[in-house]
Write an enzyme that holds these catalytic residues in place. Structure first.
Site, PDB file in Angstrom:
ATOM      1  N   LYS A 198      -3.947   7.333  -1.359  1.00  0.00           N
ATOM      2  CA  LYS A 198      -4.199   7.391  -2.635  1.00  0.00           C
ATOM      3  C   LYS A 198      -4.809   6.055  -3.247  1.00  0.00           C
ATOM      4  CE  LYS A 198      -0.520   7.047  -5.638  1.00  0.00           C
ATOM      5  NZ  LYS A 198       0.738   7.695  -6.544  1.00  0.00           N
ATOM      6  N   ASP A 199      -4.592   5.014  -2.469  1.00  0.00           N
ATOM      7  CA  ASP A 199      -5.258   3.814  -3.211  1.00  0.00           C
ATOM      8  C   ASP A 199      -6.435   3.372  -2.435  1.00  0.00           C
ATOM      9  OD1 ASP A 199      -3.086   3.465  -4.712  1.00  0.00           O
ATOM     10  OD2 ASP A 199      -1.781   2.538  -3.057  1.00  0.00           O
ATOM     11  N   ARG A 245      -3.426   9.963 -14.867  1.00  0.00           N
ATOM     12  CA  ARG A 245      -3.300  11.463 -14.451  1.00  0.00           C
ATOM     13  C   ARG A 245      -1.889  12.108 -14.850  1.00  0.00           C
ATOM     14  NH1 ARG A 245      -0.416  13.158 -10.269  1.00  0.00           N
ATOM     15  NH2 ARG A 245       0.086  10.921  -9.607  1.00  0.00           N
ATOM     16  N   ARG A 246      -0.951  11.198 -14.614  1.00  0.00           N
ATOM     17  CA  ARG A 246       0.467  11.502 -14.886  1.00  0.00           C
ATOM     18  C   ARG A 246       0.514  11.791 -16.428  1.00  0.00           C
ATOM     19  NH1 ARG A 246       2.910   7.624 -10.520  1.00  0.00           N
ATOM     20  NH2 ARG A 246       2.926   8.943  -8.839  1.00  0.00           N
ATOM     21  N   ARG A 264       4.229  -0.570 -14.845  1.00  0.00           N
ATOM     22  CA  ARG A 264       3.645  -0.880 -13.387  1.00  0.00           C
ATOM     23  C   ARG A 264       4.778  -1.546 -12.579  1.00  0.00           C
ATOM     24  NH1 ARG A 264      -1.690  -3.601 -12.353  1.00  0.00           N
ATOM     25  NH2 ARG A 264      -0.784  -3.368 -10.409  1.00  0.00           N
ATOM     26  N   ARG A 316      10.005  -0.607 -11.117  1.00  0.00           N
ATOM     27  CA  ARG A 316       9.985   0.550 -11.862  1.00  0.00           C
ATOM     28  C   ARG A 316      11.319   1.114 -12.224  1.00  0.00           C
ATOM     29  NH1 ARG A 316       4.264   3.609 -10.738  1.00  0.00           N
ATOM     30  NH2 ARG A 316       3.122   1.828  -9.793  1.00  0.00           N
ATOM     31  N   CYS A 373      -7.029   6.651  -7.732  1.00  0.00           N
ATOM     32  CA  CYS A 373      -5.576   7.073  -8.439  1.00  0.00           C
ATOM     33  C   CYS A 373      -5.663   6.249  -9.792  1.00  0.00           C
ATOM     34  CB  CYS A 373      -4.573   6.714  -7.514  1.00  0.00           C
ATOM     35  SG  CYS A 373      -4.266   5.085  -7.620  1.00  0.00           S
TER      36      CYS A 373
HETATM   37  N1  PBG Z   1      -0.426   3.389  -6.866  1.00  0.00           N
HETATM   38  C1  PBG Z   1       0.761   2.961  -6.190  1.00  0.00           C
HETATM   39  C2  PBG Z   1       1.414   3.764  -5.197  1.00  0.00           C
HETATM   40  N2  PBG Z   1       0.420   4.069  -4.003  1.00  0.00           N
HETATM   41  C3  PBG Z   1       1.081   5.084  -3.305  1.00  0.00           C
HETATM   42  C4  PBG Z   1       2.535   5.201  -3.719  1.00  0.00           C
HETATM   43  C5  PBG Z   1       3.396   6.149  -3.364  1.00  0.00           C
HETATM   44  C6  PBG Z   1       3.294   6.598  -2.061  1.00  0.00           C
HETATM   45  C7  PBG Z   1       2.384   7.691  -1.732  1.00  0.00           C
HETATM   46  O1  PBG Z   1       1.701   8.278  -2.424  1.00  0.00           O
HETATM   47  O2  PBG Z   1       1.830   7.727  -0.579  1.00  0.00           O
HETATM   48  C8  PBG Z   1       2.440   4.542  -5.112  1.00  0.00           C
HETATM   49  C9  PBG Z   1       3.652   4.416  -6.037  1.00  0.00           C
HETATM   50  C10 PBG Z   1       3.502   5.689  -7.079  1.00  0.00           C
HETATM   51  O3  PBG Z   1       2.788   6.283  -7.416  1.00  0.00           O
HETATM   52  O4  PBG Z   1       4.743   6.046  -7.432  1.00  0.00           O
END
Ligand code: PBG
Length: 314
Positions: free
Chosen positions: A85-86, A133-134, A151, A157, A244
């Site tokens: 995702k990152d 997105r959320r 964050r 969190r 993301c």
């Molecule tokens: N952007 C931060 C991030 N990058 C990956 C995850 C969670 C694990 C994943 O998606 O593999 C998270 C935390 C979240 O969004 O709660």
């Protein structure tokens, strides 16, 4: 030096989740190659240092990966383990991502100490997330909610939720499951309620493209079914120039030998939500991602994203 006596250095961020993922890759490498050595090299990334601003505003893609990539390019590390995702869409010259590991649960999790699920939240409740997105998907269903900035790493969190700053927060299930915090997941948001981010729940391994020996050692960790799904999702994101940090969801699943890709672009206040989907042969995963992105752009995603990015997208 023969591959069987090699030492592989893993560059990793220092958060518990990043360390878990690096330890997972280390354990998998040792399981497949018992005679190699694997070391972790923890590195602090810019995204971990800047915690008080929404990611979309920090600027620059790859906030969480740049320092790790530098370590591979200068030879102080051999691989980097990332949440897909990152990971930015493009890699620097000399680096690539040959391996995507089996996906964890890709859904978002609703986490609350007082309420069962999104529907049970009283009007005016405060929900914590800093993902656009959320945010847009929550507000589209529940315009009466207030979405507040949240964050920090997973533990931070949760601590803010427990301190009473929020009625509920939304996190990726994958992070909670990996950190053995399953009991904190109050309920799961279905993809219909909250389409995940591209790559959510999947871990990828980046390395120098010319290190053929290493790429061979990594090969048994690759999961081609996960990679097909993530490739379709990333193709859509790439065409939308998003990661993301934008109000974009995309999620692919197999249906027999076909791939079903759903995409979403939303106005950040949830007032406009564009949904579309496409099904096709797995071999066309990338083309499907591009086609879906272009259909969304034509339907108005271009205007929504121009506002978020502060510039036009072509
Ligand atoms: N952007 C931060 C991030 N990058 C990956 C995850 C969670 C694990 C994943 O998606 O593999 C998270 C935390 C979240 O969004 O709660």
């Amino acid at each position: 030096m023969s591959p069987s006596s090699r030492t592989i250095k893993i560059a990793t961020r220092k958060s518990l989740l990043a360390l878990w993922q690096a330890e997972y890759v280390k354990a998998e490498l040792l399981r497949h190659h018992p005679t190699i050595k694997v070391e972790l090299l923890p590195i602090k990334s810019r995204g971990d240092k800047i915690l008080d601003v929404p990611l979309a505003k920090v600027g620059g893609k790859g906030l969480f990966v740049k320092e790790l990539e530098q370590a591979m390019l200068d030879g102080s590390a051999d691989i980097a383990v990332h949440s897909m995702k990152d990971v930015p869409m493009e890699f620097p010259d000399g680096l690539g991502l040959p391996v995507i590991c089996p996906r964890e649960d890709p859904r978002d999790a609703f986490v609350s100490n007082d309420y069962r699920d999104l529907d049970s939240l009283p009007a005016g409740s405060i929900v914590g997330t800093s993902s656009l997105r959320r945010q847009c998907q929550l507000l589209a269903q529940r315009p009466d909610l207030t979405v507040n900035f949240l964050r920090g790493n997973v533990q931070t969190r949760l601590a803010k939720l427990d301190a009473g700053e929020f009625d509920a927060i939304i996190l990726a299930s994958a992070g909670l499951l990996r950190l053995e915090l399953k009991e904190r997941i109050t309920s799961y948001l279905s993809p219909e309620q909250c389409l995940p981010a591209g790559g959510q729940g999947a871990v990828g391994i980046e390395c120098r493209s010319d290190d053929a020996e290493l790429i061979e050692l990594l090969a048994p960790l690759h999961d081609s079914l996960t990679a097909e799904r993530v490739n379709a999702e990333r193709a859509m994101n790439r065409r939308l120039e998003g990661g993301c940090q934008v109000p974009i969801g995309c999620y692919a699943e197999h249906q027999g030998d076909q791939l079903w890709l759903r995409g979403l672009v939303g106005a950040v206040d949830g007032s406009t939500m564009l949904h579309d989907e496409i099904t096709g042969p797995v071999a066309e995963a990338e083309a499907m991602g591009i086609t879906l992105a272009e259909r969304l752009l034509a339907a108005g995603a271009d205007r929504i994203l121009a506002e978020v990015y502060g510039r036009d997208i072509k």
